[in-house]
Design a protein around this motif. Structure first.
Motif, mmCIF file in Angstrom:
data_model
loop_
_atom_site.group_PDB
_atom_site.id
_atom_site.type_symbol
_atom_site.label_atom_id
_atom_site.label_comp_id
_atom_site.label_asym_id
_atom_site.label_seq_id
_atom_site.Cartn_x
_atom_site.Cartn_y
_atom_site.Cartn_z
ATOM 1 N N THR A 1 0.837 -1.295 0.089
ATOM 2 C CA THR A 1 -0.081 0.021 -0.028
ATOM 3 C C THR A 1 0.961 1.343 -0.113
ATOM 4 N N VAL A 2 0.387 2.412 -0.603
ATOM 5 C CA VAL A 2 0.950 3.665 -0.235
ATOM 6 C C VAL A 2 0.968 4.136 0.956
ATOM 7 N N PHE A 3 2.264 4.562 1.215
ATOM 8 C CA PHE A 3 2.684 5.253 2.602
ATOM 9 C C PHE A 3 2.881 6.563 2.705
ATOM 10 N N ALA A 4 3.338 7.206 1.356
ATOM 11 C CA ALA A 4 3.638 8.627 1.426
ATOM 12 C C ALA A 4 3.856 8.909 -0.175
ATOM 13 N N GLN A 5 4.141 10.085 -0.432
ATOM 14 C CA GLN A 5 4.408 10.689 -1.984
ATOM 15 C C GLN A 5 5.586 11.371 -1.885
ATOM 16 N N PHE A 6 6.279 11.792 -3.128
ATOM 17 C CA PHE A 6 7.437 12.427 -3.299
ATOM 18 C C PHE A 6 7.324 13.045 -4.808
ATOM 19 N N ALA A 7 8.102 14.148 -4.710
ATOM 20 C CA ALA A 7 8.277 14.840 -5.926
ATOM 21 C C ALA A 7 8.501 14.155 -7.346
ATOM 22 N N ALA A 8 8.012 14.169 -8.487
ATOM 23 C CA ALA A 8 8.209 13.657 -9.746
ATOM 24 C C ALA A 8 9.286 14.662 -10.329
ATOM 25 N N GLY A 9 10.380 14.397 -10.559
ATOM 26 C CA GLY A 9 11.380 15.388 -11.258
ATOM 27 C C GLY A 9 11.317 15.226 -12.614
ATOM 28 N N ASN A 10 12.014 16.314 -13.335
ATOM 29 C CA ASN A 10 12.062 16.011 -14.698
ATOM 30 C C ASN A 10 13.469 16.981 -15.206
ATOM 31 N N ALA A 11 13.618 16.965 -16.481
ATOM 32 C CA ALA A 11 14.950 17.468 -16.818
ATOM 33 C C ALA A 11 15.164 19.097 -16.361
ATOM 34 N N THR A 12 14.346 19.619 -16.256
ATOM 35 C CA THR A 12 14.353 21.080 -15.568
ATOM 36 C C THR A 12 14.926 21.097 -14.136
ATOM 37 N N ASP A 13 14.436 19.890 -13.415
ATOM 38 C CA ASP A 13 14.921 19.896 -12.040
ATOM 39 C C ASP A 13 16.510 19.466 -12.085
ATOM 40 N N VAL A 14 16.609 18.480 -13.015
ATOM 41 C CA VAL A 14 18.023 18.034 -13.184
ATOM 42 C C VAL A 14 19.047 19.109 -13.719
ATOM 43 N N ASP A 15 18.488 20.090 -14.299
ATOM 44 C CA ASP A 15 19.295 21.345 -14.897
ATOM 45 C C ASP A 15 19.612 22.111 -13.485
ATOM 46 N N ALA A 16 18.684 22.432 -12.834
ATOM 47 C CA ALA A 16 18.825 23.248 -11.500
ATOM 48 C C ALA A 16 19.941 22.504 -10.667
ATOM 49 N N ALA A 17 19.774 21.233 -10.393
ATOM 50 C CA ALA A 17 20.707 20.558 -9.441
ATOM 51 C C ALA A 17 21.903 20.386 -9.890
ATOM 52 N N VAL A 18 22.212 20.218 -11.223
ATOM 53 C CA VAL A 18 23.506 20.152 -11.856
ATOM 54 C C VAL A 18 24.030 21.479 -11.928
ATOM 55 N N ALA A 19 23.600 22.531 -11.995
ATOM 56 C CA ALA A 19 24.028 23.782 -12.063
ATOM 57 C C ALA A 19 24.401 24.260 -10.745
ATOM 58 N N SER A 20 23.677 24.054 -9.628
ATOM 59 C CA SER A 20 23.888 24.192 -8.224
ATOM 60 C C SER A 20 25.198 23.465 -7.850
ATOM 61 N N ALA A 21 25.219 22.176 -8.306
ATOM 62 C CA ALA A 21 26.447 21.288 -8.162
ATOM 63 C C ALA A 21 27.742 21.952 -8.657
ATOM 64 N N ARG A 22 27.730 22.392 -9.943
ATOM 65 C CA ARG A 22 28.749 22.896 -10.885
ATOM 66 C C ARG A 22 29.184 24.160 -10.238
ATOM 67 N N GLU A 23 28.345 25.178 -9.766
ATOM 68 C CA GLU A 23 28.881 26.528 -8.861
ATOM 69 C C GLU A 23 29.424 26.060 -7.621
ATOM 70 N N ALA A 24 28.656 25.250 -6.971
ATOM 71 C CA ALA A 24 29.421 24.707 -5.613
ATOM 72 C C ALA A 24 30.800 24.036 -5.896
ATOM 73 N N PHE A 25 31.224 23.316 -6.880
ATOM 74 C CA PHE A 25 32.414 22.732 -7.330
ATOM 75 C C PHE A 25 33.239 23.831 -7.498
#
Length: 492
Positions: A43-67
Motif C-alpha cells: 500500500t501507499v505510505f507517502a508521496q514524493f516529487a516527480a522530477g524532470n529535466a528542468t529539476d536536473v538542470d537546476a541540480a547540476v547548475a547548483s553542483a557545478r557552482e559549488a564545485f
C-alpha cells in the motif's frame, strides 16, 4: 516515528516531499507527485516529487557552482571534519533512517539498521582518507622535477538502486565528497526517502549549499537527462545490465566517465571438507538476506557430490523455519520490493516447473501471515539444474537458490566460471591452500572465503564481465572520483 503507530495504519509524518537542491528542499518544477509503496503491505505510505529535466538542470547548475567556487577549494582537513560530523548525525538518527528504509524497500528492521550503520561507517572511513590523498614523484634525470597530483573529477551523478538505498548512496557520496567532487543523486523511484534525508543531514553537518543535491523521479524523466547532461563529469550507476548499457551509451556522447556495478549470478562453492555449521549459516544468509535482492547474492550453490544430499536436507529444513513478515516486525525474511518484481520472480519458477525442475522448498507467492498483505515470495531452493538452465544463467534478484553439483574442486571451478557475470564468489573449505587456489582462478571482482559478505567499506567492490567495471569502496573507490595530473618541470 513510532513503529506500532505505523503498523496500526497511522500516517507516516516528517518525510520530505521535494527535491534537495542548493541546500534546501524545493518543490518540483512540474508540481507532480509520485506514490511510494510499503512492500510489507503493498500500500501507499507517502508521496514524493516527480522530477524532470528542468529539476536536473537546476541540480547540476547548483553542483557545478559549488564545485567551482567552494568545495574543490575547501581544505581536505575541513572536508574530513564535515564527513565525520555526518557520520555522527547518521548514527544519532539511525532508528528514524532505518524505519524509513524498511518502509521504502521492505527489508527487516535489523537489516536496515545494519545498512544505516554501514552508511555511517562509509562517511567515517572516507573522512579519514580526505587528507591522505596524495600523488607521487617520478625519478627524472638531474635538472628535472616530476610529480603527480590527484584532482577531483568535478560534478558526479549517482544513480541509486532500490535494494540498498542508503548503503549505495553513502558508498558513492562519501568518496566523491572526500575527493572534492560535488554530487547530484537520483534515488530509485521505489525508494527515494533515505537519500533525501541523508542530504539534509550532510547540510546539518556543515556541507556547503549545492555540494550535495538529490532529484527524485523516474529513470526516464530524471535518470536519462542526468546521464546525458553535458556538465556532469562522472556517472556512478548501480543496477541492471540492460540499464547499465544504456547509461554507457548516454555517457559516451559527452565522453563522461562511468563506474558501473551491475548484476551478478554469484556461485557459492561448497567442498566436502567445509565447516558444516559455518557453511550452512553462510549459504542461508547469502541468498535469503534482503529476500535475495542483492546484486552479490550467492544465488548458485555449487556443491561437491559427496555432501550434496545431507547438506541440502539440512539447508531445506532451516529454510522452512525462516519467519516471514512486515519488516518493521523484524522477521528473518521480508518482502520483495514491488508487485512488478514479485511477478518477475514468480515467472522464473513457473517456467522452471514447466521444464521439470524439482523445487525442494518454497516456489510460491505468499503474504504476511499476520495481515495477508504484502509482496512476498517464499524462500526457494531448486535442485540440480544444468549449466544452460535459465535459473543458472540469469539473475533472478530474488529469494531463489539454484543448486549445481560438482564432482570435485576442479569441476566446481568450471561451474563457478560458467557465467556471463563476475561480481563475487564464495568458497567454503577448511583447506586454505585449496581455497586460495580457487580464489585465484574464479573470475570475479571479490571472493569470500568461509564467510559470505565478509569485509566492509575497506574492501574494494565491483565486477568483471557483465557485472560491470570500476571499483567502489576502499581506497580504490576514492580514486574513482579523481583524475591524475602529472607535472614535469625543467629546473636547471
Amino acid at each position: 516515528m513510532n513503529i506500532q503507530d505505523i503498523l496500526a495504519g497511522k500516517p507516516v509524518t516528517g518525510l520530505p516531499m521535494g527535491h534537495y537542491i542548493d541546500g534546501c528542499f524545493v518543490q518540483g518544477s512540474s508540481g507532480r507527485m509520485m506514490d511510494s509503496f510499503d512492500p510489507g503491505r503493498g500500500t501507499v505510505f507517502a508521496q514524493f516529487a516527480a522530477g524532470n529535466a528542468t529539476d536536473v538542470d537546476a541540480a547540476v547548475a547548483s553542483a557545478r557552482e559549488a564545485f567551482e567556487t567552494v568545495w574543490r577549494k575547501t581544505p581536505a582537513a575541513e572536508r574530513a571534519r564535515i564527513l565525520l560530523k555526518a557520520a555522527e548525525l547518521i548514527r544519532a538518527n539511525a532508528k528514524r533512517l532505518a524505519i524509513v528504509e524498511t518502509l521504502d524497500c521492505g527489508k527487516p528492521l535489523n537489516e536496515a539498521l545494519g545498512d544505516v550503520n554501514g552508511a555511517a561507517r562509509s562517511f567515517e572511513y572516507y573522512a579519514g582518507a580526505c587528507d591522505k590523498l596524495q600523488g607521487d614523484t617520478f625519478p627524472l634525470p638531474h635538472g628535472y622535477l616530476g610529480y603527480s597530483v590527484y584532482e577531483p573529477v568535478g560534478v558526479t551523478a549517482h544513480i541509486i538502486p532500490w535494494n540498498f538505498p542508503i548503503s549505495t548512496t553513502a558508498r558513492g557520496l562519501a568518496p566523491a565528497l572526500a575527493a572534492g567532487c560535488t554530487v547530484v543523486a537520483k534515488p530509485a523511484e521505489q525508494t527515494p526517502f533515505t537519500a533525501l534525508l541523508l542530504a539534509e543531514l550532510l547540510s546539518e553537518a556543515g556541507l556547503p549549499d549545492g555540494v550535495c543535491n538529490v532529484v527524485t523521479g523516474t529513470g526516464a524523466e530524471v535518470g536519462a537527462p542526468l546521464t546525458t547532461h553535458p556538465h556532469v563529469d562522472q556517472v556512478t550507476f548501480t543496477g541492471s545490465v540492460v540499464t547499465g548499457q544504456k547509461v554507457m551509451r548516454s555517457a559516451a556522447d559527452n565522453i563522461t566517465r562511468v563506474v558501473l556495478e551491475l548484476g551478478g549470478k554469484s556461485p557459492v562453492v561448497v567442498l566436502n571438507d567445509c565447516d558444516w555449521e559455518q557453511t550452512l549459516t553462510g549459504v542461508l544468509g547469502a541468498i535469503f538476506e534482503n529476500a535475495g535482492q542483492i546484486c552479490s547474492a550467492g544465488s548458485r550453490l555449487v556443491i561437491e557430490r559427496g555432501i550434496r544430499d545431507r547438506f541440502l536436507e539440512e539447508l531445506v529444513a532451516r529454510t522452512k523455519t525462516l519467519t516471514i513478515g512486515h519488516g518493521l516486525r523484524d522477521p528473518q525474511f521480508g518482502p520483495v520490493n514491488s508487485q512488478e518484481h514479485l511477478s518477475k520472480v514468480a515467472g522464473f519458477i513457473d517456467r522452471a516447473r514447466e521444464r521439470g525442475a524439482e523445487i525442494l522448498t518454497g516456489g510460491a507467492i505468499t503474504a504476511d501471515p499476520e495481515t495477508g498483505q504484502g509482496w512476498f515470495y517464499e524462500p526457494t531452493i531448486v535442485a540440480d539444474r544444468p549449466c544452460d538452465d535459465e535459473l543458472v544463467q540469469e539473475e533472478i534478484f530474488g529469494p531463489v537458490l539454484t543448486v549445481q553439483v560438482a564432482e570435485d574442486a576442479a569441476h566446481a571451478l568450471e561451474l563457478a566460471n560458467d557465467s556471463k557475470y563476475g561480481l563475487v564468489a564464495g568458497i567454503y573449505t577448511q583447506d586454505i591452500s585449496n581455497a586460495l587456489s580457487l580464489a585465484s582462478e574464479i573470475d570475479a571482482g571479490q571472493i569470500y572465503i568461509n564467510e559470505y559478505f565478509a569485509g566492509g567499506i575497506e574492501v574494494p567492490f565491483g565486477g568483471n564481465k557483465f557485472s560491470g567495471f570500476g571499483r567502489e569502496k576502499g581506497l580504490e573507490g576514492l580514486k574513482s572520483y579523481c583524475k591524475v595530473k602529472s607535472v614535469a618541470a625543467r629546473i636547471g
